[in-house]
Design a protein around this motif. Structure first.
Motif, PDB file in Angstrom:
ATOM      1  N   TYR A 271     -50.508  -6.105  46.998  1.00 31.91           N
ATOM      2  CA  TYR A 271     -50.329  -5.718  45.608  1.00 31.91           C
ATOM      3  C   TYR A 271     -49.942  -6.884  44.707  1.00 31.91           C
ATOM      4  CZ  TYR A 271     -50.080  -1.271  48.032  1.00 31.91           C
ATOM      5  OH  TYR A 271     -50.346  -0.212  48.848  1.00 31.91           O
ATOM      6  N   SER A 272     -49.113  -7.778  45.222  1.00 37.55           N
ATOM      7  CA  SER A 272     -48.637  -8.906  44.427  1.00 37.55           C
ATOM      8  C   SER A 272     -48.451 -10.129  45.325  1.00 37.55           C
ATOM      9  CB  SER A 272     -47.317  -8.536  43.748  1.00 37.55           C
ATOM     10  OG  SER A 272     -46.821  -9.630  43.034  1.00 37.55           O
ATOM     11  N   PRO A 273     -49.498 -10.936  45.460  1.00 38.10           N
ATOM     12  CA  PRO A 273     -49.405 -12.097  46.350  1.00 38.10           C
ATOM     13  C   PRO A 273     -48.358 -13.124  45.895  1.00 38.10           C
ATOM     14  CG  PRO A 273     -51.695 -11.651  45.772  1.00 38.10           C
ATOM     15  CD  PRO A 273     -50.844 -10.748  44.955  1.00 38.10           C
ATOM     16  N   LYS A 274     -48.185 -13.272  44.582  1.00 36.98           N
ATOM     17  CA  LYS A 274     -47.201 -14.238  44.090  1.00 36.98           C
ATOM     18  C   LYS A 274     -45.784 -13.819  44.464  1.00 36.98           C
ATOM     19  CE  LYS A 274     -49.809 -16.070  40.221  1.00 36.98           C
ATOM     20  NZ  LYS A 274     -49.861 -16.279  38.781  1.00 36.98           N
ATOM     21  N   LEU A 275     -45.481 -12.537  44.317  1.00 34.89           N
ATOM     22  CA  LEU A 275     -44.153 -12.042  44.685  1.00 34.89           C
ATOM     23  C   LEU A 275     -43.940 -12.144  46.189  1.00 34.89           C
ATOM     24  CD1 LEU A 275     -41.501 -10.722  43.827  1.00 34.89           C
ATOM     25  CD2 LEU A 275     -42.619  -8.504  44.058  1.00 34.89           C
ATOM     26  N   ALA A 276     -44.976 -11.848  46.953  1.00 34.51           N
ATOM     27  CA  ALA A 276     -44.871 -11.933  48.414  1.00 34.51           C
ATOM     28  C   ALA A 276     -44.621 -13.369  48.854  1.00 34.51           C
ATOM     29  CB  ALA A 276     -46.132 -11.386  49.067  1.00 34.51           C
ATOM     30  N   SER A 277     -45.283 -14.323  48.208  1.00 42.60           N
ATOM     31  CA  SER A 277     -45.062 -15.721  48.589  1.00 42.60           C
ATOM     32  C   SER A 277     -43.666 -16.177  48.180  1.00 42.60           C
ATOM     33  CB  SER A 277     -46.126 -16.626  47.969  1.00 42.60           C
ATOM     34  OG  SER A 277     -46.007 -16.632  46.556  1.00 42.60           O
ATOM     35  N   ALA A 278     -43.148 -15.658  47.077  1.00 39.69           N
ATOM     36  CA  ALA A 278     -41.789 -16.010  46.664  1.00 39.69           C
ATOM     37  C   ALA A 278     -40.760 -15.429  47.630  1.00 39.69           C
ATOM     38  CB  ALA A 278     -41.520 -15.514  45.250  1.00 39.69           C
ATOM     39  N   LEU A 279     -40.983 -14.204  48.092  1.00 36.28           N
ATOM     40  CA  LEU A 279     -40.064 -13.588  49.054  1.00 36.28           C
ATOM     41  C   LEU A 279     -40.178 -14.226  50.425  1.00 36.28           C
ATOM     42  CD1 LEU A 279     -40.349  -9.777  48.300  1.00 36.28           C
ATOM     43  CD2 LEU A 279     -38.377 -11.231  47.933  1.00 36.28           C
ATOM     44  N   GLY A 280     -41.381 -14.628  50.810  1.00 39.28           N
ATOM     45  CA  GLY A 280     -41.601 -15.172  52.138  1.00 39.28           C
ATOM     46  C   GLY A 280     -41.299 -16.651  52.251  1.00 39.28           C
ATOM     47  N   ALA A 281     -41.033 -17.318  51.123  1.00 37.37           N
ATOM     48  CA  ALA A 281     -40.752 -18.751  51.162  1.00 37.37           C
ATOM     49  C   ALA A 281     -39.435 -18.990  51.895  1.00 37.37           C
ATOM     50  CB  ALA A 281     -40.679 -19.307  49.751  1.00 37.37           C
ATOM     51  N   PRO A 282     -39.395 -19.949  52.787  1.00 44.39           N
ATOM     52  CA  PRO A 282     -38.143 -20.231  53.496  1.00 44.39           C
ATOM     53  C   PRO A 282     -37.099 -20.769  52.530  1.00 44.39           C
ATOM     54  CG  PRO A 282     -39.796 -21.886  54.030  1.00 44.39           C
ATOM     55  CD  PRO A 282     -40.472 -20.841  53.204  1.00 44.39           C
ATOM     56  N   ALA A 283     -35.905 -20.309  52.693  1.00 43.40           N
ATOM     57  CA  ALA A 283     -34.816 -20.756  51.837  1.00 43.40           C
ATOM     58  C   ALA A 283     -34.414 -22.166  52.220  1.00 43.40           C
ATOM     59  CB  ALA A 283     -33.635 -19.811  51.971  1.00 43.40           C
ATOM     60  N   SER A 284     -33.930 -22.902  51.246  1.00 43.87           N
ATOM     61  CA  SER A 284     -33.490 -24.257  51.542  1.00 43.87           C
ATOM     62  C   SER A 284     -32.101 -24.467  50.973  1.00 43.87           C
ATOM     63  CB  SER A 284     -34.462 -25.271  50.942  1.00 43.87           C
ATOM     64  OG  SER A 284     -34.482 -25.137  49.541  1.00 43.87           O
ATOM     65  N   GLY A 285     -31.408 -25.422  51.516  1.00 41.77           N
ATOM     66  CA  GLY A 285     -30.068 -25.712  51.028  1.00 41.77           C
ATOM     67  C   GLY A 285     -29.014 -25.223  51.994  1.00 41.77           C
TER      68      GLY A 285
END
Length: 92
Positions: A37-51
């Protein structure tokens, strides 16, 4: 109007908190469900966190397996010390 803006800020903060502290397995399932439904949102949620605030061994500054082994050895030593002491009950 101020109430609506305040409510929107609180809802956004709550959603951020839920996503930040969500278990990774649930987050991965959410990414799979949302991706058609929303590939941009999925990529933002699936991005590994850093820091440093994103969990253990995310910044690569320490060897987490060594840290875990040391903590487990210390815990085992403490348990052994407790078990070795005899328990004495005193009646009064």
């Amino acid at each position: 109007m101020q109430t609506v803006v305040t409510m929107l800020i609180l809802v956004a903060a709550f959603i951020y908190l839920v996503v930040k502290w969500m278990p990774s397995t649930v987050k991965q399932g959410l990414v799979v469900w949302i991706s058609p439904y929303s590939p941009k949102l999925a990529s933002a949620l699936g991005a590994p966190a850093s820091g440093c605030g994103s969990g253990c061994s995310s910044c690569g500054s320490c060897d987490s397996s060594t840290q875990t082994g040391v903590a487990q050895n210390q815990l085992a030593d403490n348990v052994n010390k407790i078990i070795e002491k005899p328990v004495r009950f005193v009646r009064r």
